[in-house]
Design a protein around this motif. Structure first.
Motif, mmCIF file in Angstrom:
data_model
loop_
_atom_site.group_PDB
_atom_site.id
_atom_site.type_symbol
_atom_site.label_atom_id
_atom_site.label_comp_id
_atom_site.label_asym_id
_atom_site.label_seq_id
_atom_site.Cartn_x
_atom_site.Cartn_y
_atom_site.Cartn_z
ATOM 1 N N VAL A 38 -2.917 -0.027 -5.042
ATOM 2 C CA VAL A 38 -2.271 -0.438 -3.787
ATOM 3 C C VAL A 38 -0.839 -0.873 -4.110
ATOM 4 O O VAL A 38 -0.612 -1.937 -4.679
ATOM 5 C CB VAL A 38 -3.031 -1.584 -3.100
ATOM 6 N N GLU A 39 0.107 -0.005 -3.749
ATOM 7 C CA GLU A 39 1.509 -0.293 -4.034
ATOM 8 C C GLU A 39 2.082 -1.236 -2.984
ATOM 9 O O GLU A 39 1.706 -1.187 -1.809
ATOM 10 C CB GLU A 39 2.309 1.007 -4.060
ATOM 11 N N LYS A 40 3.006 -2.092 -3.407
ATOM 12 C CA LYS A 40 3.681 -2.989 -2.476
ATOM 13 C C LYS A 40 4.509 -2.188 -1.476
ATOM 14 O O LYS A 40 5.072 -1.143 -1.801
ATOM 15 C CB LYS A 40 4.605 -3.956 -3.233
ATOM 16 N N GLN A 41 4.586 -2.712 -0.252
ATOM 17 C CA GLN A 41 5.413 -2.155 0.817
ATOM 18 C C GLN A 41 5.139 -0.663 1.042
ATOM 19 O O GLN A 41 6.056 0.139 1.157
ATOM 20 C CB GLN A 41 6.896 -2.391 0.524
ATOM 21 N N SER A 42 3.863 -0.312 1.067
ATOM 22 C CA SER A 42 3.483 1.084 1.267
ATOM 23 C C SER A 42 2.522 1.202 2.444
ATOM 24 O O SER A 42 1.933 0.214 2.893
ATOM 25 C CB SER A 42 2.831 1.652 0.002
ATOM 26 N N LEU A 43 2.390 2.431 2.940
ATOM 27 C CA LEU A 43 1.469 2.728 4.031
ATOM 28 C C LEU A 43 0.291 3.503 3.457
ATOM 29 O O LEU A 43 0.468 4.591 2.911
ATOM 30 C CB LEU A 43 2.172 3.542 5.120
ATOM 31 N N ILE A 44 -0.890 2.912 3.569
ATOM 32 C CA ILE A 44 -2.083 3.438 2.902
ATOM 33 C C ILE A 44 -3.125 3.819 3.935
ATOM 34 O O ILE A 44 -3.390 3.062 4.870
ATOM 35 C CB ILE A 44 -2.685 2.360 1.959
ATOM 36 N N SER A 140 3.671 -21.397 6.216
ATOM 37 C CA SER A 140 2.984 -22.178 5.182
ATOM 38 C C SER A 140 2.479 -21.318 4.024
ATOM 39 O O SER A 140 2.282 -21.826 2.920
ATOM 40 C CB SER A 140 1.801 -22.950 5.790
ATOM 41 N N ARG A 141 2.290 -20.008 4.272
ATOM 42 C CA ARG A 141 1.670 -19.159 3.245
ATOM 43 C C ARG A 141 2.532 -17.982 2.816
ATOM 44 O O ARG A 141 2.113 -17.185 1.991
ATOM 45 C CB ARG A 141 0.322 -18.647 3.751
ATOM 46 N N GLY A 142 3.732 -17.886 3.370
ATOM 47 C CA GLY A 142 4.600 -16.761 3.048
ATOM 48 C C GLY A 142 4.232 -15.536 3.867
ATOM 49 O O GLY A 142 3.164 -15.480 4.484
ATOM 50 N N ASN A 143 5.117 -14.556 3.886
ATOM 51 C CA ASN A 143 4.849 -13.329 4.628
ATOM 52 C C ASN A 143 3.599 -12.637 4.099
ATOM 53 O O ASN A 143 3.286 -12.740 2.905
ATOM 54 C CB ASN A 143 6.028 -12.365 4.506
ATOM 55 N N PRO A 144 2.892 -11.917 4.950
ATOM 56 C CA PRO A 144 1.705 -11.209 4.461
ATOM 57 C C PRO A 144 2.065 -10.179 3.406
ATOM 58 O O PRO A 144 3.101 -9.509 3.493
ATOM 59 C CB PRO A 144 1.144 -10.534 5.723
ATOM 60 N N ALA A 145 1.199 -10.077 2.407
ATOM 61 C CA ALA A 145 1.352 -9.026 1.399
ATOM 62 C C ALA A 145 0.705 -7.738 1.892
ATOM 63 O O ALA A 145 1.141 -6.636 1.531
ATOM 64 C CB ALA A 145 0.702 -9.462 0.087
ATOM 65 N N LEU A 146 -0.330 -7.887 2.732
ATOM 66 C CA LEU A 146 -1.081 -6.740 3.220
ATOM 67 C C LEU A 146 -1.581 -7.011 4.631
ATOM 68 O O LEU A 146 -2.099 -8.090 4.915
ATOM 69 C CB LEU A 146 -2.279 -6.476 2.291
ATOM 70 N N ILE A 147 -1.398 -6.031 5.516
ATOM 71 C CA ILE A 147 -1.997 -6.063 6.844
ATOM 72 C C ILE A 147 -2.966 -4.887 6.934
ATOM 73 O O ILE A 147 -2.601 -3.755 6.619
ATOM 74 C CB ILE A 147 -0.946 -5.958 7.960
ATOM 75 N N ILE A 148 -4.195 -5.169 7.344
ATOM 76 C CA ILE A 148 -5.231 -4.138 7.460
ATOM 77 C C ILE A 148 -5.517 -3.880 8.928
ATOM 78 O O ILE A 148 -5.763 -4.828 9.694
ATOM 79 C CB ILE A 148 -6.524 -4.565 6.728
ATOM 80 N N ILE A 149 -5.483 -2.625 9.315
ATOM 81 C CA ILE A 149 -5.828 -2.200 10.672
ATOM 82 C C ILE A 149 -7.163 -1.473 10.591
ATOM 83 O O ILE A 149 -7.249 -0.371 10.043
ATOM 84 C CB ILE A 149 -4.752 -1.269 11.262
ATOM 85 N N ASP A 150 -8.225 -2.068 11.117
ATOM 86 C CA ASP A 150 -9.577 -1.527 10.965
ATOM 87 C C ASP A 150 -10.287 -1.519 12.332
ATOM 88 O O ASP A 150 -10.626 -2.560 12.860
ATOM 89 C CB ASP A 150 -10.352 -2.410 9.983
ATOM 90 N N THR A 151 -10.490 -0.347 12.880
ATOM 91 C CA THR A 151 -10.105 1.001 12.493
ATOM 92 C C THR A 151 -8.960 1.472 13.382
ATOM 93 O O THR A 151 -8.655 0.838 14.401
ATOM 94 C CB THR A 151 -11.289 1.990 12.673
ATOM 95 N N VAL A 152 -8.354 2.616 13.016
ATOM 96 C CA VAL A 152 -7.251 3.168 13.799
ATOM 97 C C VAL A 152 -7.670 3.397 15.247
ATOM 98 O O VAL A 152 -6.965 3.018 16.182
ATOM 99 C CB VAL A 152 -6.752 4.481 13.155
ATOM 100 N N ALA A 153 -8.843 4.004 15.442
ATOM 101 C CA ALA A 153 -9.307 4.333 16.800
ATOM 102 C C ALA A 153 -9.395 3.095 17.677
ATOM 103 O O ALA A 153 -9.066 3.132 18.863
ATOM 104 C CB ALA A 153 -10.661 5.039 16.727
ATOM 105 N N LYS A 186 -2.582 -1.138 5.506
ATOM 106 C CA LYS A 186 -3.731 -0.262 5.231
ATOM 107 C C LYS A 186 -4.379 0.112 6.558
ATOM 108 O O LYS A 186 -4.806 -0.751 7.326
ATOM 109 C CB LYS A 186 -4.737 -0.956 4.316
ATOM 110 N N LEU A 187 -4.431 1.419 6.816
ATOM 111 C CA LEU A 187 -5.028 1.948 8.037
ATOM 112 C C LEU A 187 -6.411 2.492 7.717
ATOM 113 O O LEU A 187 -6.539 3.480 6.988
ATOM 114 C CB LEU A 187 -4.149 3.049 8.622
ATOM 115 N N VAL A 188 -7.436 1.856 8.249
ATOM 116 C CA VAL A 188 -8.812 2.307 8.034
ATOM 117 C C VAL A 188 -9.142 3.301 9.145
ATOM 118 O O VAL A 188 -9.008 2.986 10.332
ATOM 119 C CB VAL A 188 -9.794 1.117 8.047
#
Length: 215
Positions: A38-44, A140-153, A186-188
């Protein structure tokens, strides 16, 4: 007076420069949230048929990042994970609690937040509320490192995932989130009904990805 044109809306945030001379770009080796995966600042894209365990895999990766734990022996970079969950809102916290018990972590200090419903990525109001809450967490926790979208539909607000135009709109929205927070997305997504080796719907989805994982 009908000849008077309305003033254009002024953006609250200054626009970022879009052009850089090639010679001024500092070339760096890829940086990873999960080493080599999982690369930083990428669309997976994380795709698979129904019942294949997509959410289970996404959650395992998410909790590894949210606790800074090795992911099956691979080093991780700890950071805030935000998951917009379209389903399984009761099951996900239970899975997370079981994961924490197995890995000897306290669930209360895990850097991860989930929504109680899917964010409609086509609704300005829904998106603004989501971003506002993310920004509150970031204080308080800094910007997110990862946002997960589950599921696309579940995040298309009833729109047609077979439409290149509508899938393109979704991709543009998540690209804005990626740019705004400097995070990975991350797009599930489900695989096709007839072809279990490709994402369901418009090929605009696959074409936009930096990497794709098949479950």
């Amino acid at each position: 007076d009908q000849n008077i044109k309305p003033m254009p809306e002024v953006s609250e945030r200054p626009l970022k420069p879009v052009l850089t001379m090639l010679g001024n770009i500092e070339l760096k080796d890829p940086e990873y949230l999960i080493d080599g995966i999982v690369e930083k600042q990428s669309l997976i894209g994380l795709i698979g048929p129904s019942g294949s365990g997509k959410t289970f895999v996404a959650l395992d990766m998410a909790l590894s990042i949210a606790t800074g734990s090795a992911y099956h022996g691979l080093p991780t970079k700890r950071g805030l994970v935000v998951m917009s969950a379209g389903e399984g809102h009761l099951g996900i916290p239970r899975r997370a609690e079981a994961w924490c018990k197995h890995h000897s972590h306290d669930l209360k200090v895990v850097d991860m937040a989930i929504t109680n419903k899917a964010v409609d990525l086509f609704s300005e109001q829904s998106l603004e509320q989501f971003c506002s809450e993310v920004e509150q967490l970031s204080k308080s926790r800094g910007n997110p490192a990862l946002i997960i979208i589950d599921t696309v539909a579940r995040h298309m607000g009833g729109r047609d995932e077979n439409s290149a135009k509508e899938m393109g709109e979704l991709i543009r929205t998540v690209d804005k989130l990626k740019d705004e927070y400097g995070c990975s997305i991350k797009l599930v997504h489900h695989t096709g009904h007839s072809d279990q080796n490709r994402a369901r719907g418009s090929t605009a989805f696959k074409g936009a990805l930096d990497s794709e994982m098949l479950i």
